[in-house]
Scaffold this motif. Structure first.
Motif: not given
Length: 449
Positions: A44-46, A200-203, A414-415
């Protein structure tokens, strides 16, 4: 190159683990089918580019693996990132690194035990999930107490079973694709649907990297490796590479066969958790669904076994340096295992896992705590590599600075994208650690004269 500071305590672990044993521990902790639970979320995210997400995540985590491989040669000790920060940055930062890593090593097994309890409850609904969770803790703790070799052998058998189930899925998926063709474009798992979206991919990558938490546990067995630090370094890199290939392969096939589109999953968040199982049902039938579920139940319990073993080594190392109660630094002569440290880790894990199993939001709360602890420890690992390289008399090889800087950038990103709850819990735990460090420092200095 200077040598690491000597051990403060008298506990000595036995060198019995081969290269294969180390890789087994790492893959057990990660779990070969780790993407199963987050497949729907990542799709869904990517926008469907879930296989590409794992390609990028593997490369991103390779920076961290490289830093572990560097530092295990510098400080081949049981404390892993605690030992590395202690050697490169000093006693204080070393304690902070160990304190934050405790959130990872002590509570990741609780998450795995909880997964195991939930999966077993689904198979045997008459028994509550918390009971299955407690049984899993008792069985794996017993194996760890018998010694690292026995636990490694049991882990190897379970890992072989998990990889066999994964192979069955790959074969069944290949048959389904040959007979009926893909439901989505052949390149869509790598490019996404409706156009490629870098953001979207990096998320999604920021979520996917959490699937790799655990490969670093290999470094905690540095004092028990028959091949010394070189074997440990090779095992860390090998484990990450193998996990990356397995993750990309299974998510690529699942993305081709998924009955729901990424847009549908994004519109129905409640269906994301079961997306992989729905794909298995639609493509191959319920028989493989049950096989995958059973494999996940047993695999999660033994992932916790590897995590508990790593947690015991971390507590042992910190106790040996008088950063935790000294009674945790004792090693059993017969088994060669740090029994008291293992039992201490098991006690905390049992309480956390059973507590979470009895709460509707228990899993979310545990995961949020674990993630920030592990990522903070990774950040201190990269800083340790940079600091140690800067002190080398023969100059600083460019890659010894560039690689950890890239790894640090990934970890910080990421943090920063973690949930607010995770950030607050991580900050609170860090604050508690700094308070403990201040008290210990004051006691060591003694009263002013």
């Amino acid at each position: 190159m200077a040598t690491p500071p000597p051990f403060a305590g008298e506990g000595t672990l036995h060198r019995t683990l081969t290269f294969r044993d180390l890789v087994v521990y790492g893959l057990l902790f990660i779990a070969p089918m780790a993407p199963v639970g987050v497949f729907g979320t990542l799709s869904a995210k990517s926008h469907g580019a879930v296989a590409l997400v794992y390609v990028v995540a593997t490369v991103a985590m390779a920076f961290t693996a490289h830093s572990y491989a560097q530092m295990v040669r510098v400080a081949p000790q049981a404390g892993s990132v605690y030992a590395y920060a202690r050697v490169a940055l000093g006693e204080g930062p070393g304690f902070v690194a160990g304190w934050m890593a405790m959130l990872d090593y002590v509570l990741i097994p609780a998450v795995a035990y909880l997964f195991s309890g939930i999966a077993m409850h689904a198979l045997v609904p008459s028994v509550p999930s918390w009971v299955w969770t407690a049984i899993a803790v008792a069985v794996t703790t017993g194996l760890n107490l018998t010694g690292v070799r026995t636990a490694a052998l049991a882990g190897f058998l379970v890992l072989a079973m998990e990889i066999a189930v994964l192979a069955v899925f790959v074969g069944a998926a290949a048959v389904a694709l040959a007979q009926d063709g893909p439901r989505h474009g052949w390149l869509s798992p790598l490019t996404g649907e409706g156009g490629f979206d870098t953001t979207a991919v990096l998320g999604a990558v920021s979520v996917a990297v959490l699937s790799y938490l655990g490969f670093d546990a290999i470094a905690t067995f540095a004092e028990e490796s028959t091949g010394g630090s070189e074997n440990v370094a090779r095992a860390v890199l090998t484990c990450l590479a193998v996990a990356g290939v397995l993750f990309v392969l299974q998510t690529y096939l699942a993305a081709l066969l998924a009955p729901a589109s990424p847009a549908e999953l994004a519109a129905k968040p409640a269906e994301q958790g079961a997306a992989f199982y729905d794909t298995v049902d639609a493509a191959t039938g319920a028989w493989l669904h049950d096989l995958v579920a059973a494999s996940k139940a047993l695999g999660a319990a033994f992932a916790a076994l590897a995590g508990q073993a790593a947690a015991g080594r971390l507590l042992f190392a910190m106790a040996r340096d008088r950063r935790l109660p000294g009674l945790l630094s004792k090693v059993d002569r017969g088994s060669g295992a740090p029994r008291r440290a293992l039992l201490g880790a098991a006690a905390v894990t049992l309480v956390a896992a059973v507590w979470a199993a009895r709460r509707a939001d228990g899993l979310d709360r545990l995961v949020s705590v674990v993630d920030v602890g592990a990522l903070t420890a990774f950040a201190l690992l990269h800083v340790s590599v940079i600091a140690w390289s800067a002190r080398r008399a023969d100059g600083v090889p460019p890659r010894h600075v560039a690689v950890p800087l890239l790894g640090l950038a990934v970890v910080v990103a990421v943090i920063l994208t973690a949930s607010r709850t995770a950030q607050l819990v991580g900050a609170a735990w860090l604050g508690a650690g700094l308070l403990v460090l201040a008290v210990q420092t004051a006691r060591r200095r003694g009263p002013a004269r």
